[in-house]
Enzyme design. Structure first.
Site, PDB file in Angstrom:
ATOM      1  N   ILE A  10      -9.345   7.669 -12.312  1.00  0.00           N
ATOM      2  CA  ILE A  10     -10.002   8.479 -11.275  1.00  0.00           C
ATOM      3  C   ILE A  10      -9.632   9.959 -11.388  1.00  0.00           C
ATOM      4  O   ILE A  10     -10.416  10.828 -10.995  1.00  0.00           O
ATOM      5  CB  ILE A  10      -9.683   7.920  -9.867  1.00  0.00           C
ATOM      6  CG1 ILE A  10     -10.768   8.352  -8.875  1.00  0.00           C
ATOM      7  CG2 ILE A  10      -8.300   8.322  -9.381  1.00  0.00           C
ATOM      8  CD1 ILE A  10     -10.758   7.569  -7.578  1.00  0.00           C
ATOM      9  N   GLY A  31       1.370   4.322  -8.289  1.00  0.00           N
ATOM     10  CA  GLY A  31      -0.048   3.947  -8.465  1.00  0.00           C
ATOM     11  C   GLY A  31      -0.969   5.143  -8.598  1.00  0.00           C
ATOM     12  O   GLY A  31      -0.642   6.168  -9.230  1.00  0.00           O
ATOM     13  N   ASP A  33      -1.879   7.214  -6.359  1.00  0.00           N
ATOM     14  CA  ASP A  33      -1.318   8.354  -5.627  1.00  0.00           C
ATOM     15  C   ASP A  33      -0.472   9.226  -6.570  1.00  0.00           C
ATOM     16  O   ASP A  33      -0.658  10.450  -6.667  1.00  0.00           O
ATOM     17  CB  ASP A  33      -0.446   7.779  -4.486  1.00  0.00           C
ATOM     18  CG  ASP A  33      -0.054   8.816  -3.449  1.00  0.00           C
ATOM     19  OD1 ASP A  33      -0.540   9.959  -3.556  1.00  0.00           O
ATOM     20  OD2 ASP A  33       0.726   8.471  -2.537  1.00  0.00           O
ATOM     21  N   SER A 116      -5.743  -0.183  -1.524  1.00  0.00           N
ATOM     22  CA  SER A 116      -4.842  -1.283  -1.104  1.00  0.00           C
ATOM     23  C   SER A 116      -4.684  -2.403  -2.118  1.00  0.00           C
ATOM     24  O   SER A 116      -3.892  -3.327  -1.898  1.00  0.00           O
ATOM     25  CB  SER A 116      -5.292  -1.916   0.230  1.00  0.00           C
ATOM     26  OG  SER A 116      -4.923  -1.095   1.299  1.00  0.00           O
TER      27      SER A 116
HETATM   28  N1  AR6 Z   1      -7.493   5.551 -11.480  1.00  0.00           N
HETATM   29  C1  AR6 Z   1      -8.167   4.631 -10.793  1.00  0.00           C
HETATM   30  N2  AR6 Z   1      -7.600   3.567 -10.214  1.00  0.00           N
HETATM   31  C2  AR6 Z   1      -6.251   3.432 -10.332  1.00  0.00           C
HETATM   32  C3  AR6 Z   1      -5.455   4.365 -11.030  1.00  0.00           C
HETATM   33  C4  AR6 Z   1      -6.130   5.460 -11.625  1.00  0.00           C
HETATM   34  N3  AR6 Z   1      -5.469   6.406 -12.298  1.00  0.00           N
HETATM   35  N4  AR6 Z   1      -4.158   3.956 -10.971  1.00  0.00           N
HETATM   36  C5  AR6 Z   1      -4.144   2.806 -10.271  1.00  0.00           C
HETATM   37  N5  AR6 Z   1      -5.415   2.483  -9.892  1.00  0.00           N
HETATM   38  P1  AR6 Z   1      -2.387   1.571  -5.720  1.00  0.00           P
HETATM   39  P2  AR6 Z   1      -2.467   0.809  -2.889  1.00  0.00           P
HETATM   40  C6  AR6 Z   1      -5.897   1.326  -9.119  1.00  0.00           C
HETATM   41  O1  AR6 Z   1      -1.149   0.790  -5.931  1.00  0.00           O
HETATM   42  O2  AR6 Z   1      -2.519  -0.612  -3.254  1.00  0.00           O
HETATM   43  C7  AR6 Z   1       1.381   4.223  -3.725  1.00  0.00           C
HETATM   44  O3  AR6 Z   1       2.730   4.230  -4.015  1.00  0.00           O
HETATM   45  C8  AR6 Z   1      -5.031   0.112  -9.129  1.00  0.00           C
HETATM   46  O4  AR6 Z   1      -5.302  -0.704 -10.250  1.00  0.00           O
HETATM   47  O5  AR6 Z   1      -2.452   2.906  -6.338  1.00  0.00           O
HETATM   48  O6  AR6 Z   1      -3.428   1.312  -1.853  1.00  0.00           O
HETATM   49  C9  AR6 Z   1       1.061   4.943  -2.426  1.00  0.00           C
HETATM   50  O7  AR6 Z   1       1.904   6.056  -2.210  1.00  0.00           O
HETATM   51  C10 AR6 Z   1      -5.450  -0.551  -7.834  1.00  0.00           C
HETATM   52  O8  AR6 Z   1      -6.590  -1.387  -8.066  1.00  0.00           O
HETATM   53  O9  AR6 Z   1      -2.659   1.806  -4.142  1.00  0.00           O
HETATM   54  C11 AR6 Z   1       1.278   3.887  -1.402  1.00  0.00           C
HETATM   55  O10 AR6 Z   1       2.626   3.761  -1.081  1.00  0.00           O
HETATM   56  C12 AR6 Z   1      -5.881   0.579  -6.939  1.00  0.00           C
HETATM   57  O11 AR6 Z   1      -5.935   1.739  -7.762  1.00  0.00           O
HETATM   58  C13 AR6 Z   1       0.818   2.628  -2.103  1.00  0.00           C
HETATM   59  O12 AR6 Z   1       0.967   2.885  -3.495  1.00  0.00           O
HETATM   60  C14 AR6 Z   1      -4.935   0.863  -5.789  1.00  0.00           C
HETATM   61  O13 AR6 Z   1      -3.592   0.685  -6.208  1.00  0.00           O
HETATM   62  C15 AR6 Z   1      -0.651   2.349  -1.856  1.00  0.00           C
HETATM   63  O14 AR6 Z   1      -0.990   1.117  -2.431  1.00  0.00           O
END
Ligand code: AR6
Length: 387
Positions: A10, A31, A33, A116
């Site tokens: 993204i 992740g 973020d 999430s």
């Molecule tokens: N581009 C697109 N999607 C992504 C990317 C990327 N670069 N990286 C990961 N994903 P997550 P949450 C996907 O864990 O579950 C953080 O520490 C990943 O495969 O990023 O909402 C925050 O600070 C997954 O399907 O977010 C919070 O503490 C999706 O993005 C916590 O994680 C969401 O995964 C939030 O957890």
């Protein structure tokens, strides 16, 4: 105002805004973020510090700094606790509130990650369902011209093992294998024997099953120029044309095909006449016949309003194949009508390609949901419908 699935990072998306799956502090994390903060640079954190955090289900806007996206919408998804604590509603409100910010700011494009579904443990299939339904609800209602991207980062998200996909795999398997079988297709054999290179026609009906049903029916010249399939196509178009056009077509095809071999100019004339109703005209006629409004149709087709306006105002508009199919699906056309509509734009469905077979599968099963079809196309790495 379409919804488009993409497989991407993204942080690389050049859109008006990307959405960050943040935590309540808005001070960064792992992740997506973490990836967004790294790509945006330290000024993003500075601005986030001034926002005073964010509640679950809500959303806040910042600039994008070093990102290709101009803005970042930060939202906080729910932590999955078995689904008993209002997670679904909270997740839906992340999408709704982010889309509201985008709408209020006149953004034309926004990209979401699957909120999430990573660290916060929301099951990916369920998270995808909530995302898709909430975005669709919004797109159905909004007047804004907005393209929404749903970024699917890892392949496992779309469970290729699910029942529908297994069925599609089998459906493709049999037919695809036949089309690519050991024995070369008639047209390939014919080319080989004539030692001629493959020629590409705008009417590529050599790919239609049964287009060369009986090799002996065709003279050599016909096989090389594709005249016989065109005549067949013309015949089919005639069958489906309004009665006034039918008479005209009948006369021309009769003149062209009866007795002596038809001349190219006659065939050309016949086609011009049969092309009386262009793709655009057929589309508008079908919309009327179905009693749909234009916007019901292009929204159901997952087609952008601007593109629809172009098609509406240009009777000779040349659409892409996925665009034609998106409209055929929105209009719930059967296979025959879908092929007629495709033909207006110079295309056909074939068993030589997976995209076409997936479309055929859904039409045969009476499933006319562009989004469900797109999920399958996405899972099988094919081009999606709509734009
Ligand atoms: N581009 C697109 N999607 C992504 C990317 C990327 N670069 N990286 C990961 N994903 P997550 P949450 C996907 O864990 O579950 C953080 O520490 C990943 O495969 O990023 O909402 C925050 O600070 C997954 O399907 O977010 C919070 O503490 C999706 O993005 C916590 O994680 C969401 O995964 C939030 O957890």
């Amino acid at each position: 105002m379409p919804l488009i699935f993409v497989r991407n990072d993204i942080t690389r998306m050049k859109v008006d805004a990307i959405v960050n799956a943040a935590n309540k502090s808005l001070l960064g994390g792992g992740g997506v973020d973490g990836a967004i903060h790294r790509a945006a640079g330290p000024r993003l954190l500075e601005e986030c510090r001034r926002l005073g955090g964010c509640e679950t289900g809500e959303a806040k806007l910042t600039r994008g700094y070093d990102l290709p996206a101009s803005f970042v919408i930060h939202t906080v998804g729910p932590i999955w606790r078995g689904g008993f604590f209002g997670e679904k509603e909270k997740l839906a409100s992340c999408y709704r509130n982010s889309l509201k910010i985008a709408e209020e700011n006149g953004f034309e494009s926004i990209a979401f990650p699957l909120i999430s579904s990573g660290v916060y443990g929301y099951p990916k299939e369920k998270a995808l369902r909530v995302a898709e339904n909430t975005i669709r609800e919004f797109l159905d209602k909004t007047e804004a011209d907005m393209t929404v991207y749903l970024v699917i980062f890892d392949r496992a998200t779309l469970d290729i093992g699910k029942k529908r996909f297994k069925e599609i795999e089998e459906f493709i398997g049999d037919r695809y294998a036949k089309a690519h079988g050991d024995s070369p297709s008639y047209s390939a054999k014919r080319r080989e024997s004539l030692n001629r290179p493959e020629v590409s026609f705008s009417f590529d009906n050599s790919l239609i099953d049964g287009a060369y049903r009986d090799a002996d029916d065709l003279g050599e010249a016909d096989a090389c120029t594709g005249i016989a399939p065109i005549a067949e196509a013309a015949e089919e178009a005639r069958e489906n044309a309004p009665s006034s056009a039918k008479q005209k077509a009948s006369a021309i095809v009769g003149a062209g095909m009866g007795g002596a071999a038809p001349s190219i100019s006659n065939i050309g004339k016949a086609i011009d006449e049969l092309m009386d109703e262009s793709f655009s005209e057929m589309l508008l006629r079908k919309i009327d016949e179905r009693g749909m409004t234009d916007s019901e149709c292009y929204k159901k087709a997952n087609i952008d309003r601007k593109l629809f306006s172009k098609i509406r105002s240009d009777r000779l508009y040349k659409p892409s194949k996925p665009t034609v199919i998106a409209f055929a699906i929105a209009l719930e056309l059967d296979l025959n009508e879908t092929n007629n509509m495709l033909m207006k734009a110079g295309f056909a469905l074939s068993h030589s390609n997976k995209f076409d077979l997936i479309i055929e599968y859904f039409i045969k099963h009476g499933v006319y949901d562009v989004f469900e079809i797109n999920e399958a196309l996405f899972a099988f790495d094919q081009q999606l419908l709509g734009a």
